[in-house]
Structures are given as C-alpha cells and as structure tokens.
Design a protein around this motif. Structure first.
Motif, short mmCIF file in Angstrom:
data_model
loop_
_atom_site.label_atom_id
_atom_site.label_comp_id
_atom_site.label_asym_id
_atom_site.label_seq_id
_atom_site.Cartn_x
_atom_site.Cartn_y
_atom_site.Cartn_z
N ARG A 238 0.82 -1.21 0.00
CA ARG A 238 0.00 0.00 0.00
C ARG A 238 0.85 1.26 0.00
O ARG A 238 0.49 2.26 -0.63
CB ARG A 238 -0.90 0.02 1.24
CG ARG A 238 -1.88 -1.13 1.37
CD ARG A 238 -2.82 -0.89 2.53
NE ARG A 238 -3.62 -2.07 2.85
CZ ARG A 238 -4.57 -2.10 3.78
NH1 ARG A 238 -4.85 -1.00 4.46
NH2 ARG A 238 -5.24 -3.21 4.02
N TYR A 239 1.96 1.21 0.72
CA TYR A 239 2.79 2.40 0.93
C TYR A 239 4.25 2.00 0.69
O TYR A 239 4.96 1.55 1.60
CB TYR A 239 2.62 2.93 2.36
CG TYR A 239 1.18 3.03 2.79
CD1 TYR A 239 0.34 4.03 2.31
CD2 TYR A 239 0.64 2.11 3.70
CE1 TYR A 239 -0.98 4.12 2.71
CE2 TYR A 239 -0.67 2.19 4.11
CZ TYR A 239 -1.48 3.18 3.61
OH TYR A 239 -2.79 3.27 4.01
N PRO A 240 4.75 2.15 -0.55
CA PRO A 240 6.05 1.57 -0.92
C PRO A 240 7.27 2.21 -0.25
O PRO A 240 8.37 1.70 -0.41
CB PRO A 240 6.10 1.78 -2.44
CG PRO A 240 5.14 2.89 -2.71
CD PRO A 240 4.07 2.77 -1.69
N TYR A 241 7.08 3.30 0.50
CA TYR A 241 8.25 3.94 1.12
C TYR A 241 8.70 3.27 2.40
O TYR A 241 9.75 3.60 2.93
CB TYR A 241 7.98 5.43 1.36
CG TYR A 241 8.03 6.20 0.07
CD1 TYR A 241 9.25 6.55 -0.49
CD2 TYR A 241 6.87 6.48 -0.64
CE1 TYR A 241 9.31 7.21 -1.70
CE2 TYR A 241 6.92 7.14 -1.85
CZ TYR A 241 8.15 7.50 -2.37
OH TYR A 241 8.21 8.15 -3.58
N TYR A 242 7.93 2.32 2.91
CA TYR A 242 8.36 1.59 4.10
C TYR A 242 9.38 0.52 3.69
O TYR A 242 9.24 -0.13 2.65
CB TYR A 242 7.18 0.91 4.78
CG TYR A 242 6.25 1.88 5.48
CD1 TYR A 242 6.57 2.41 6.72
CD2 TYR A 242 5.04 2.25 4.90
CE1 TYR A 242 5.71 3.29 7.37
CE2 TYR A 242 4.18 3.13 5.54
CZ TYR A 242 4.52 3.65 6.78
OH TYR A 242 3.68 4.52 7.40
N THR A 243 10.38 0.34 4.53
CA THR A 243 11.37 -0.72 4.31
C THR A 243 11.50 -1.54 5.60
O THR A 243 11.35 -1.00 6.70
CB THR A 243 12.75 -0.15 3.94
OG1 THR A 243 13.19 0.73 4.99
CG2 THR A 243 12.68 0.63 2.65
N PRO A 244 11.78 -2.84 5.49
CA PRO A 244 11.96 -3.65 6.70
C PRO A 244 13.16 -3.15 7.50
O PRO A 244 14.16 -2.70 6.94
CB PRO A 244 12.22 -5.05 6.14
CG PRO A 244 11.69 -5.03 4.74
CD PRO A 244 11.88 -3.63 4.25
N GLN A 245 13.05 -3.23 8.80
CA GLN A 245 14.11 -2.77 9.70
C GLN A 245 14.08 -3.63 10.95
O GLN A 245 13.02 -4.16 11.32
CB GLN A 245 13.88 -1.30 10.05
CG GLN A 245 14.86 -0.69 11.04
CD GLN A 245 16.18 -0.36 10.38
OE1 GLN A 245 16.94 -1.26 10.04
NE2 GLN A 245 16.47 0.91 10.22
N THR A 246 15.21 -3.78 11.58
CA THR A 246 15.28 -4.52 12.84
C THR A 246 15.94 -3.65 13.89
O THR A 246 17.01 -3.07 13.65
CB THR A 246 16.08 -5.83 12.68
OG1 THR A 246 15.41 -6.67 11.73
CG2 THR A 246 16.17 -6.57 14.01
N ILE A 247 15.31 -3.55 15.05
CA ILE A 247 15.92 -2.85 16.18
C ILE A 247 16.82 -3.85 16.90
O ILE A 247 16.33 -4.88 17.40
CB ILE A 247 14.84 -2.31 17.14
CG1 ILE A 247 13.89 -1.37 16.38
CG2 ILE A 247 15.47 -1.59 18.32
CD1 ILE A 247 12.67 -0.94 17.18
N PRO A 248 18.12 -3.63 16.93
CA PRO A 248 19.04 -4.62 17.52
C PRO A 248 18.76 -4.85 19.00
O PRO A 248 18.23 -3.97 19.69
CB PRO A 248 20.42 -3.98 17.32
CG PRO A 248 20.21 -2.95 16.26
CD PRO A 248 18.82 -2.45 16.43
N PRO A 249 19.14 -6.03 19.51
CA PRO A 249 18.97 -6.28 20.94
C PRO A 249 19.78 -5.29 21.76
O PRO A 249 20.83 -4.80 21.32
CB PRO A 249 19.49 -7.71 21.13
CG PRO A 249 20.31 -7.99 19.91
CD PRO A 249 19.73 -7.17 18.80
#
Length: 330
Positions: A238-249
């Motif tokens: 729906r919104y192509p500007y989002y990208t997967p991300q991970t917040i590190p431990p």
C-alpha cells in the motif's frame, strides 16, 4: 576653534563610517531557520548541530534550529516562508510534492531536496505489565500516535489500518469496527504519559536509540511491539516507502531480543526560491563537516555523502545538485 571644529567633523565622519560599515555587515548577514522536531527526537539534536556548524562555517550565515511538530508541520512552515530548511520523512515529502494524502488540497510543488539522511524507524513502545504483544492488541487501548501534523501520526494511522484498526472520536477511520483512543502527543509528552500509565502505548518514528524511549526505559520495564515481516510486506504493497528494519537487541534497557519493524527515511528539504549559491554553500559545509552530525547523535553515523541522493523522492534544489555533481555523487 577651527582645529577643534575640524577634529569634531573628522570624528563625526569616522562615526558615520563605522555605523555604515556595521549596517552593511548586518545587511549582508543571512538568517537561516531550520525546522526540526520535538526535543526528545532525533531531528532536534541534529538540527541544532547543523545550525551551529552553518553559523561557524558559512560566511554571513546565522542559522538557528527550532523545535516543531516535525514532518507535516515542517513542510507547511517551509511553504509559508517561516523556515528555510527542514527535516522531514521521505514519505511525507512525496505526498506533499505530489498533492496526495494530507496534501491533496495543497500540493507543495516548491519543495526541493537537499540530502537523504538516515533510516527513521517506527517504534511502537508499551510497558511489560500492559499485556500488549502485537499491534492487534492495541484495539480498545489509549495510544499516543504522534504530535498533530507529524509524520509519526501518518505512520501510526497507516499501520493501524493494516490491522483494520481506526481512531476513536472525531478522527475515526470510517468503516473500521476496531478503534484506539488516539492521543496526539509529542515524543516527550508520550514518554511522560506512558511512564505514568495514562496511555497504553506510543508510536515513535525516529532513529534509534530515541531519547524519549530511553527516558521511559530508565524507570519502567518496556516492550517494543514487533511489526512482523509478513505485515511489513502488506504495508509496503500500500505504501512503498516503508522498508523492513530490525531494532538490535539491547538498544534499550531490558530489550534483550531483536525486534522486527519498518522504517522510512529522514531527509533535508528546502524551497525552490532560495538562492542557488546559498543552498550550494550550505550543502557543501554540511558534507565537509559531516562529522559534527555524526557526533551529535548515534543516527548521525548513517549520514554519508555517498547516499545523499539515493531514494530522493522529489526534485533536488539546483544548489545542492551543483555540489553533488562537482563531487561526482550520483
């Protein structure tokens, strides 16, 4: 008497020259106002460092950073001519330039890009004792969705929509049976209310670690609510500007595991009517002294000239483009 009169005349003429020179210098001084965000986010410390750098490194420039409601508000401040440069999320800038979403009635075609900066992570924070384990669990809860006119609020609304959750009261998303009670709060206000148990969770879009979340974690046991990869994929459809991300431990106290989520990009924008030479000098000074930004906040380490044009969602200002072409940055 004649000598005394001559001396007086010389003195008056000298004073006129001094005053005239001072006025001339004052007239040459260019004031540059930078719109940032809330004091508990990332835009403000980076903007403050940028203002100091430009004042020190660009002759004739006096730059100041001001705390604002962030992306949407910053674009409107630029549009009115109240500021000259602003921090904003790339998704909101795209909406504004193309006249869609919240800018459908007032497209901002004078916006111009200066630089892409760093990933801004959507962080949904709650307390361990709230029993909230997913975005779906927010239904029926009191949730801080960002300051009015902020990119965070747009992110919160879009993510909740993927879970078929809308806002209660005047800003309810019609047709959605499940709702949250939306509280339109700055990061600092959300942190205070979450610590006190007034709200149940808060959306915070900012580079991590974010001061507001560190503030909560210092006194309460927090939980960062994940946005799983399958949900991230639906969101991107729906919104192509989002990208997967991970917040590190261990990004925050008590957060032992990595947390999947999504991110947008922070960028620096200006207006097409600002002089080419001015924006060239500001862009040049920023990249020649980028270590100042890299030292101002942990996310500053992601700000690099080689990625300054990657993913630029709008036209670039001629002054910034001239600098990048001289440096061979594509």
């Amino acid at each position: 008497m004649r000598v005394r009169g001559i001396r007086f005349l010389v003195g008056v003429m000298g004073l006129i020259l001094v005053v005239g020179a001072a006025v001339g210098l004052a007239q040459q001084r260019r004031f540059v106002n930078i719109a940032t965000g809330g004091t508990a986010g990332v835009y403000f410390p980076l903007g403050s460092a940028l203002a100091r750098m430009w004042t020190e490194k660009v002759p004739g420039v006096q730059a100041t950073a001001q705390s604002t409601g962030a992306s949407v508000a910053n674009i409107r401040l630029l549009s009115r001519g109240d500021v000259d440069v602003a921090f904003a999320q790339n998704d909101i800038v795209y909406y504004a330039f193309n006249g869609i979403e919240m800018f459908s009635r007032d497209p901002q075609t004078r916006l111009r890009g200066m630089a892409m900066l760093y990933p801004e992570t959507i962080q949904v924070v709650t307390l361990q004792n709230k029993g909230i384990n997913s975005i779906a669990d927010l239904a029926g809860k009191r949730v801080a969705v960002g300051a009015p006119g902020s990119g965070t609020e747009v992110n919160a609304r879009q993510i909740l929509r993927v879970y078929d959750i809308g806002y209660l009261q005047t800003r309810q998303i019609h047709g959605l049976a499940k709702t949250v009670t939306a509280e339109f709060l700055s990061f600092a206000e959300a942190a205070d209310q979450l610590k006190d148990g007034v709200i149940d969770a808060a959306f915070i879009t900012a580079g991590f670690p974010t001061a507001a979340i560190q503030d909560i974690a210092a006194v309460r046991d927090i939980k960062i609510i994940p946005i799983p990869t399958n949900v991230a994929a639906r969101l991107r459809e729906r919104y192509p500007y989002y990208t997967p991300q991970t917040i590190p431990p261990n990004t925050y106290r008590g957060q032992a595991e990595p947390v999947p989520t999504v991110a947008v990009m922070a960028m620096l924008i200006t207006r097409s009517d600002l002089p080419e030479d001015l924006i060239y000098e500001l862009t040049k000074a920023m990249w020649e002294n980028v270590q100042v930004l890299q030292q101002a906040h942990a996310r500053g380490r992601d700000i690099r000239p080689e990625t300054a044009r990657q993913g630029m969602p709008i036209l670039m200002h001629a002054g910034a483009l001239r600098y990048y072409r001289e440096r061979g940055i594509r």
